[in-house]
Structures are given as structure tokens and as C-alpha cells.
Design an enzyme around this catalytic site. Structure first.
Site, PDB file in Angstrom:
ATOM      1  N   PHE A 111      -4.555 -74.371 -53.108  1.00  0.00           N
ATOM      2  CA  PHE A 111      -3.109 -74.361 -53.346  1.00  0.00           C
ATOM      3  C   PHE A 111      -2.710 -73.701 -54.663  1.00  0.00           C
ATOM      4  CE2 PHE A 111      -4.426 -78.126 -50.940  1.00  0.00           C
ATOM      5  CZ  PHE A 111      -3.824 -77.844 -49.729  1.00  0.00           C
ATOM      6  N   GLY A 154      -9.051 -72.957 -46.518  1.00  0.00           N
ATOM      7  CA  GLY A 154      -8.766 -74.038 -45.584  1.00  0.00           C
ATOM      8  C   GLY A 154      -7.594 -73.696 -44.692  1.00  0.00           C
ATOM      9  N   PRO A 162      -0.166 -69.507 -33.683  1.00  0.00           N
ATOM     10  CA  PRO A 162       0.864 -70.551 -33.809  1.00  0.00           C
ATOM     11  C   PRO A 162       0.288 -71.909 -34.202  1.00  0.00           C
ATOM     12  CG  PRO A 162       1.091 -69.362 -31.721  1.00  0.00           C
ATOM     13  CD  PRO A 162      -0.192 -68.891 -32.346  1.00  0.00           C
ATOM     14  N   LYS A 163      -0.983 -72.137 -33.879  1.00  0.00           N
ATOM     15  CA  LYS A 163      -1.574 -73.440 -34.194  1.00  0.00           C
ATOM     16  C   LYS A 163      -1.910 -73.554 -35.682  1.00  0.00           C
ATOM     17  CE  LYS A 163      -4.993 -76.633 -32.342  1.00  0.00           C
ATOM     18  NZ  LYS A 163      -6.053 -76.813 -31.347  1.00  0.00           N
ATOM     19  N   THR A 164      -2.661 -72.592 -36.200  1.00  0.00           N
ATOM     20  CA  THR A 164      -3.005 -72.666 -37.628  1.00  0.00           C
ATOM     21  C   THR A 164      -1.769 -72.420 -38.498  1.00  0.00           C
ATOM     22  OG1 THR A 164      -3.757 -70.366 -37.528  1.00  0.00           O
ATOM     23  CG2 THR A 164      -5.448 -72.064 -37.371  1.00  0.00           C
ATOM     24  N   LYS A 195       4.008 -61.786 -42.149  1.00  0.00           N
ATOM     25  CA  LYS A 195       4.558 -62.051 -43.488  1.00  0.00           C
ATOM     26  C   LYS A 195       3.848 -63.152 -44.262  1.00  0.00           C
ATOM     27  CE  LYS A 195       9.430 -60.685 -43.260  1.00  0.00           C
ATOM     28  NZ  LYS A 195      10.801 -61.256 -43.226  1.00  0.00           N
ATOM     29  N   GLY A 196       3.135 -64.049 -43.577  1.00  0.00           N
ATOM     30  CA  GLY A 196       2.441 -65.124 -44.285  1.00  0.00           C
ATOM     31  C   GLY A 196       3.213 -66.427 -44.263  1.00  0.00           C
ATOM     32  N   VAL A 197       2.493 -67.538 -44.106  1.00  0.00           N
ATOM     33  CA  VAL A 197       3.148 -68.840 -43.933  1.00  0.00           C
ATOM     34  C   VAL A 197       2.586 -69.940 -44.847  1.00  0.00           C
ATOM     35  CG1 VAL A 197       3.807 -68.417 -41.533  1.00  0.00           C
ATOM     36  CG2 VAL A 197       1.564 -69.420 -42.027  1.00  0.00           C
ATOM     37  N   GLU A 252       3.026 -70.898 -47.894  1.00  0.00           N
ATOM     38  CA  GLU A 252       3.804 -71.587 -48.924  1.00  0.00           C
ATOM     39  C   GLU A 252       5.232 -71.952 -48.531  1.00  0.00           C
ATOM     40  OE1 GLU A 252       2.148 -68.464 -51.455  1.00  0.00           O
ATOM     41  OE2 GLU A 252       2.068 -69.947 -53.052  1.00  0.00           O
TER      42      GLU A 252
HETATM   43 MO1  MOS Z   1      -1.046 -70.083 -54.020  1.00  0.00          MO
HETATM   44  S1  MOS Z   1      -0.054 -71.112 -55.485  1.00  0.00           S
HETATM   45  O1  MOS Z   1      -0.523 -68.525 -54.164  1.00  0.00           O
HETATM   46  O2  MOS Z   1      -2.659 -70.297 -54.220  1.00  0.00           O
END
Ligand code: MOS
Length: 739
Positions: free
Chosen positions: A241, A467, A633-635, A702-704, A706
Site C-alpha cells: 500500500f 497482493g 472484474p474479480k481481482t 486505468k488502474g483500480v 487506490e
Molecule cells: Mo501506492 S501508495 O502507490 O503503493
């Protein structure tokens, strides 16, 4: 028929079985011959110097091999590197054990190394130190007098138009101070490093981090190694994170001990020591919002301060998000930091936005009530297709769809706007909402696709999976591209010697690596075709590349599937034992720079509040997310769920409680530093709205990682207001504030 998943299939984690059966080894689990164990001793004061340190009893403890302190540690280039500056992910952390200076409570002052973890821990308990204490301050409020704006942030401190006049003439306005508590990083896996000392001048470092190559560069530089002599492996990471964007201090301590003792060394932090490194900084923000008769924002003034340490300047984008989401003619944006005596803060899921946008969205809710308009209607009235600060159009922005679909699924229409007007049995019920926004990023990434004579396709890259599901989606993209079942795909990542990839951060990995994998597989497909086309007596006859498809382990003619060749036979045809292609993604070439790129979310929350006890339960959350194309869609849903759960923590639980007299976090355990557990999490409904995007990235992704936390805490806080009629401007909202 075997299933060939492709982009959009909800494939289960390919590494799931490895993880639940313990076959996936984490940094602190790798074995090495003659492995030694290091246990960190932490400083008991927040500021001062070590007057004396006595390790004699520890050294006499059975099984203790050595005690490293500032007095006997080996000299390595790390200690001569320039001190301070920005807390970039490419900079090494504070030089632990360099000298007798103490700059925060819990700073490592010694590493006890033993032949077993137990011996080292016993030894660590016997190390004593005396200190010359100096005055310290761990309270952000008390540090505000020394607030400053770091040079690189000055350009964002904008004044546009005239806030004073606009707010004087406003139909409605609010002016309040908001706060977010300092939050700690608590991934399931604690930070750990195992250094394998090979004895031939080379080392292998198993480290928990978010970028094997970034960690490799940092550690090689600090300890005088290079890419041939030091490699970093981070095959499995149990959550990070942001806490592993740069290697944490235990990696440096493990390296120091290995160099001193010429042995393999493992250092694992305790849960309590996890409170002594990166964290989300505390924030105090003064917000003025004003709107006209049509509920259009006419003034935004933000003055935000986040905490940093005394030895590095960590900054975030706190003030940019609201004005990005909602264009406004009159702006006054002012960001600064103030130093306190803690470790340096760092990135933590949606750094900046999780703080800045959540506080902003609580203010927006207040403005909606001041204006007498529905909170969702206020957002919709201020919607724009343009980036509010740069004025650039978006590559895609399906936020209006997200508002509509989220509201529909949640049942927002049934809401009675009046606070304290809704009940569920004896409990007060409240509904709140907020907008979420995060960056959509493409970073450098490359991948190699290798098909061997057994028909196994291996994807290799230095990329990391913290993860989030990187293994799974890379396998899925490769399987789809070359028409192979998942069982025939191997993904090899988390190794600094593999083709380069940037950090797994900023929600960029699926976007960047995904495109690199797709591109590498596309190149390989063409190579396979060329190999067949050049062969005598091709079973496919004379065809063009666009007339064939890859399916069920074969290349076949689309119009006539009976004409095919097994991919294994193509490898055999090539005369080699395998065929491979490598491809890269370059943000400069593969993503537009003339348009704005963001992900968005509409978050709706239901809370129920016990009137006697003040207990808040988040009984429902709906997140409608606009984040481009969804690979899995699951992950992807799991990422949003994780973000939403952290949002519950941010809204109601997470807070580093200092005893400012000691300068020490008192709730430094998971028993007392509360994070949501299963009993705190009820229904979370996640929906991805369609958002076709051909300019953002090659796959439209685009990425999910955060976006799920941004808006969630605010939606909950706003629901608490709606339930109770009590506006709390401080996160987390704890029950004492509601009674
Ligand atoms: Mo995240 S805060 O870009 O690891």
C-alpha cells in the site's frame, strides 16, 4: 474444451493455491545456509542522543553472535550519502546506526544478531541505553507555527480570481477546519528481509518491497554493490500500500549485518516496529467553499498542512483534487508541511487524495446543506468534462454514469434530506455520498514472452505483485493473446534481473505491465506466424497474418479452422528449444500528454448509529467506479473492496494516538490501533461503469488499486451527519465525538 481467459474474464487468482498452502514464500521465509536472525532494538526517547549503550549482557547471551550499534557497525557508502531532502522513493531512508542522534521514538539503535530468532530476541531485551534527551514535539498543531512550503510545491500554491469577493457574494458558503489523524501502515505481512550471503562477493536479497529494481538500485548504491553482485527478489508481497515503495530500514540493517558477519541474515520487524516507519501524515486543512444560486462553485480556498519529519520533507498533493474535479473561477490554494519528531511519513494508498479529497468532500456535503440542495445534485451541478486546474479535456470520464448508476443501485432517491429523519429500528440511519478521484498513470514497463517446446508460455518481468493480482492478470492477458489455457502460462516476476519495470505504485501496474505483456505476446504471435510462413509445406497454406487466429494452443486459419498448426510444432520448426520476444511500454509514446487522465468513483454509504452508545456501523457501501477497461472484474473488485475497507478505517477507526509528553505512539499494536475487521464490514456493492478509452493506455486500462479509498471515508462521514445531525470535521469519527 479448455478455457482461454482473456481480458474481461473474472479469473480466480493463479497464485491463490500457492498462497493458501504456504508454498508462496515471503521475504522473511526464505532459507539460507547458516542463516542468522536479527532483532531490532528501538530508541526509547523521541529526540536526543545516545549517551551510552550497553550490549555486554546481550553479547554474553547464548546464541547471540553480534550486536551492531553506531559504535561498531561497518563503514559502507550509505553513511556518507547526502542527508535529508525529499523523501523520494528513489532515496535511501534515514541512516540508522550512523551516529548517536535520535530523531524519533522507536528509531533503531541496535541490531542483535543470533543463531536463532529466540536468541536474538532474548539478546535484544538485554541491550540497555541511556540518553541525553532533547525537547521534542509530536503534535502537528504545535508545529503549525513552523509551517513552510517546500520549493517543489510552491508552483501548486495558486491564487486565481478573487475568493474574498466571490464568497462575499455567494448564495451559500462554508468555512471550517478539517483534520485527518496520522495513520499507520499495516499490511498483513510485516516488513522483512533475508540477505543470502553467497561468499563469492554476491548477495541475493529477499525483501518486501514494491519494486525489485528500485530496491536493487537503492541497496546496491548504499552498500557498494552493482547489478551483477546484488539482486533483489520480491516474488510474493503480503500487501504494501505504499510502505514498500522504497525498501524499509530492516533491509539496510540486514545488509549491514551480513556484510559485517559475512553470513546470511534475516531481519523481520515486529508489529510494534511497524509503527516506526512510513505512515500517512496527519493533516489540518482550512476549507472555504462558496457557490452561486445554481449551486456552481464560485470560490474554493484550501489551506492544508501535513506533518513531515525533522530530517526529510515528505509532501503530498492534498489541495489539488477538489479543484480538479470541480472547476472554479476563484481559487486560493495553499499547501505546506510542518516537521514533528516522528519517522518520515510516506505514501499510503491514494496518498494525498485519500486525505485531500475525503476532507474536501465532507466540506462539499456541508455546502450542499448550506445551500439546501441534495448532495448528489451539488456534485452533478459542478461536473465538468475538463480537468478543473489544467483545463484539459479527459481521455475518458464516465463519472456522470457512475453517479447515476451508483445512486440507482443504492436507492439514493428514497433518501429524506433532513438529518435524523431516517431510522432502522432503534438506530438512527444515515445516507451520505462523495466523489472519488485518483490519477490514471502509465509507467515504464517491459516484459518478455517465451514459448518453449512443451508449449509453455512464460512471461518474465521485474514487476511486483503486492497482493493485487498482477500474476493473475498477466497470465490472463498472455493466455488471451496467444490462445493458451491458463495452465500453460507461467508468470515470473519479482526479480530485479528480469526485464525492467517500474514500482508497483500509483495504481499503474495493470495499465503499464498489462500493455507490455500484451505487446510482447503480440510480437511473439507475429514471430510464430513468420516461422510458419517461411517453412516449406506450411500446413496453413498461403495466408496473411490477419487471416489467422490463436486458439486452443494452435494457430489456425480463421475461415478454415481445419487448417492449423500446434504452437509446439512451430517452436520445433524454428529449430530452437524456445522462441521469445520482449516489448516495452513508454509513457511518453504510449499515453497522451495533451489530455487529462484520472479515475473516478461515486461512493454511497449507509450508516446506522446507536444513539445511546454512539457506535457507528457502515451497513452498506456502493462504489460505482469509472476506471477504464477492467481486465479482471474479480481481482479488480477485490481492489475496490480493499480500498473501501480502508475507507471505513479512515472514517471511523484508524488513528495514531500519541502521548505527546513521551513523543510516542501509545496504541502501537493491532489490539489498540483499530482497523476494520470482518465484523465491521457489511455489504459492499461494487460496480464498474463502462468507460471506453483509446488514448490513456494501449489496452484502455486505468488502474483500480487506490480509487476505492477516495471518497469512501467522506461518504461515511457524511452519512454520520445525516444520521445524527452532528457534523464531525475530524477523521476518524469516534463514538466520543457523537455523544
Ligand atoms: Mo501506492 S501508495 O502507490 O503503493
Amino acid at each position: 474444451m479448455t478455457i482461454q481467459p482473456s481480458i474481461g474474464t473474472p479469473v480466480s487468482r493463479v497464485d491463490g493455491a500457492m498462497k493458501v498452502t504456504g508454498h508462496a514464500l515471503y521475504a522473511g521465509e526464505h532459507q539460507a545456509r547458516g542463516l542468522l536472525y536479527g532483532v531490532v532494538v528501538s530508541a526509547a526517547v523521541a529526540r536526543g542522543r545516545i549517551a551510552s549503550i550497553d550490549a555486554s549482557r546481550a553479547r554474553r547471551t547464548e546464541g547471540v553472535v553480534e550486536v551492531l550499534t553506531h559504535e561498531n557497525r561497518p563503514q559502507v557508502p550509505w553513511f556518507d550519502m547526502e542527508e535529508g531532502g525529499s523523501a523520494d522513493t528513489t532515496k535511501p531512508p534515514f541512516r540508522i546506526l550512523r551516529d548517536d542522534d535520535i530523531l524519533f521514538s522507536g528509531q533503531p539503535i541496535a541490531l542483535v544478531v543470533g543463531t536463532s530468532f529466540e536468541a536474538a530476541r532474548r539478546g535484544a531485551m538485554l541491550v540497555t541505553a541511556s540518553y541525553e534527551k532533547a525537547d521534542h514535539n509530536t503534535c502537528l498543531d504545535a508545529a503549525l507555527a513552523h509551517r513552510y512550503t517546500p520549493e517543489k510545491k510552491k508552483k501548486n500554491n495558486t491564487i486565481k480570481g478573487d475568493v474574498a469577493t466571490a464568497s462575499a457574494q455567494a448564495a451559500a458558503k462554508i468555512e471550517q477546519r478539517y483534520r485527518l489523524a496520522m495513520e499507520q501502515h499495516h499490511p498483513m505481512e510485516m516488513h522483512a528481509t533475508t540477505v543470502e550471503w553467497h561468499g563469492d562477493g554476491t548477495v541475493t536479497v529477499y525483501d518486501k518491497n514494491q519494486g525489485s529494481q528500485n530496491a536493487q538500485e537503492q541497496l546496491a548504491q548504499a552498500f557498494g554493490y552493482d547489478s551483477d553482485t546484488l539482486k533483489v527478489l520480491n516474488s510474493y508481497v503480503g500487501g504494501a500500500f505504499g510502505s514498500g515503495l522504497r525498501p524499509a530500514y530492516q533491509a539496510y540493517l540486514a545488509m549491514l549485518a551480513a556484510i559485517m558477519l559475512k553470513r546470511s541474515v534475516r531481519v523481520t520487524l515486529t508489529r510494534q516496529q511497524m509503527f516506526t516507519h512510513v505512515h500517512r501524515p496527519a493533516c489540518i486543512e482550512d476549507i472555504i467553499l462558496a457557490c452561486d444560486g445554481e449551486s456552481k462553485l464560485t470560490a474554493i480556498a484550501l489551506k492544508a498542512t501535513t506533518s513531515t519529519s525533522q530530517f526529510e520533507t515528505y509532501t503530498e498533493n492534498i489541495i489539488g483534487w477538489g479543484p480538479t474535479a470541480y472547476p472554479c473561477a476563484n481559487l486560493r490554494l495553499d499547501y505546506g508541511v510542518a516537521a514533528i519528531d516522528t519517522p518520515t511519513p510516506g505514501n499510503m494508498r491514494a496518498p494525498g487524495a485519500a486525505t485531500g479529497m475525503n476532507l474536501f468532500e465532507i466540506a462539499m456535503d456541508e455546502l450542499a446543506y448550506a445551500k439546501g440542495i441534495d448532495p448528489l445534485a451539488l456534485r452533478q451541478a459542478n461536473y465538468s468534462d475538463m480537468h478543473g486546474l489544467t483545463g484539459l479535456p479527459y481521455t475518458s470520464k464516465a463519472l456522470m454514469d457512475a453517479y447515476r448508476e451508483g445512486a440507482e443501485r443504492f436507492g439514493w432517491r428514497e433518501r429524506n434530506r433532513e438529518p435524523r429523519s431516517m431510522r432502522a429500528g432503534a438506530e438512527l440511519m444515515g445516507w451520505g455520498m462523495a466523489t472519488g478521484i485518483w490519477d490514471a498513470l502509465v509507467l515504464k514497463a517491459s516484459a518478455r514472452a517465451t514459448l518453449d517446446e512443451r508449449g509453455i508460455l512464460t512471461i518474465a518481468s521485474a514487476a511486483s505483485d503486492i497482493g493485487t493480482g498482477t500474476y493473475t492478470i498477466m497470465a490472463q492477458i498472455a493466455a488471451g493473446a496467444l490462445g493458451l489455457p491458463l495452465e500453460r502460462i507461467q508468470v515470473s516476476i519479482g526479480d530485479s534481473t528480469l526485464p525492467p519495470a517500474a514500482l508497483e505504485g500509483g495504481s499503474s501496474m495493470a495499465t503499464s505491465m498489462g500493455a507490455a505483456v500484451d505487446r510482447a505476446c503480440g510480437k511473439l504471435a507475429k514471430r510464430l506466424f513468420d516461422t510458419v510462413a517461411q517453412a516449406k509445406d506450411s500446413p496453413l497454406g498461403i495466408v496473411r497474418f490477419d487471416e489467422v487466429e490463436f486458439c486452443e494452443g494452435r494457430m489456425r486459419v480463421i475461415e478454415d479452422p481445419a487448417r492449423f498448426i500446434d504452437l509446439r510444432d512451430i517452436v520445433a520448426l524454428s529449430g530452437a528449444s524456445s522462441m521469445n520476444c520482449e516489448a516495452s511500454i513508454d509513457p511518453k509514446k504510449d499515453s497522451t500528454n495533451s489530455k487529462a487522465k484520472n479515475t473516478h468513483a461515486a461512493v454511497f454509504a449507509e450508516v446506522r448509529v446507536d444513539q445511546e452508545l454512539g457506535i457507528v456501523r457502515v451497513t452498506r457501501l456502493t462504489l460505482a467506479v469509472a476506471a477504464g477497461r477492467i481486465i479482471n472484474p474479480k481481482t479488480a473488485r477485490s481492489q475496490i473492496l480493499g480500498g473501501a475497507v480502508m475507507g471505513i478505517g479512515m472514517a471511523l477507526q484508524e488513528k495514531s494516538l500519541f502521548d505527546h509528553r513521551l513523543g510516542r505512539i501509545m496504541n502501537h499494536s493491532l489490539a489498540e490501533y483499530h482497523i476494520p475487521c470482518n465484523a465491521d464490514v457489511y455489504d459492499i456493492d461494487v460496480v464498474f461503469v463502462e468507460e471506453p478509452d483509446s488514448e490513456m493506455s494501449p489496452l484502455g486500462v486505468k488502474g483500480v488499486g487506490e480509487i476505492g479509498i477516495v471518497g469512501t471515508a467522506a461518504a461515511i462521514a457524511n452519512a454520520v451527519y445525516h444520521a445524527t445531525g452532528k457534523r464531525v470535521r475530524e477523521l476518524p469519527i469516534t463514538l466520543d465525538m457523537l455523544l
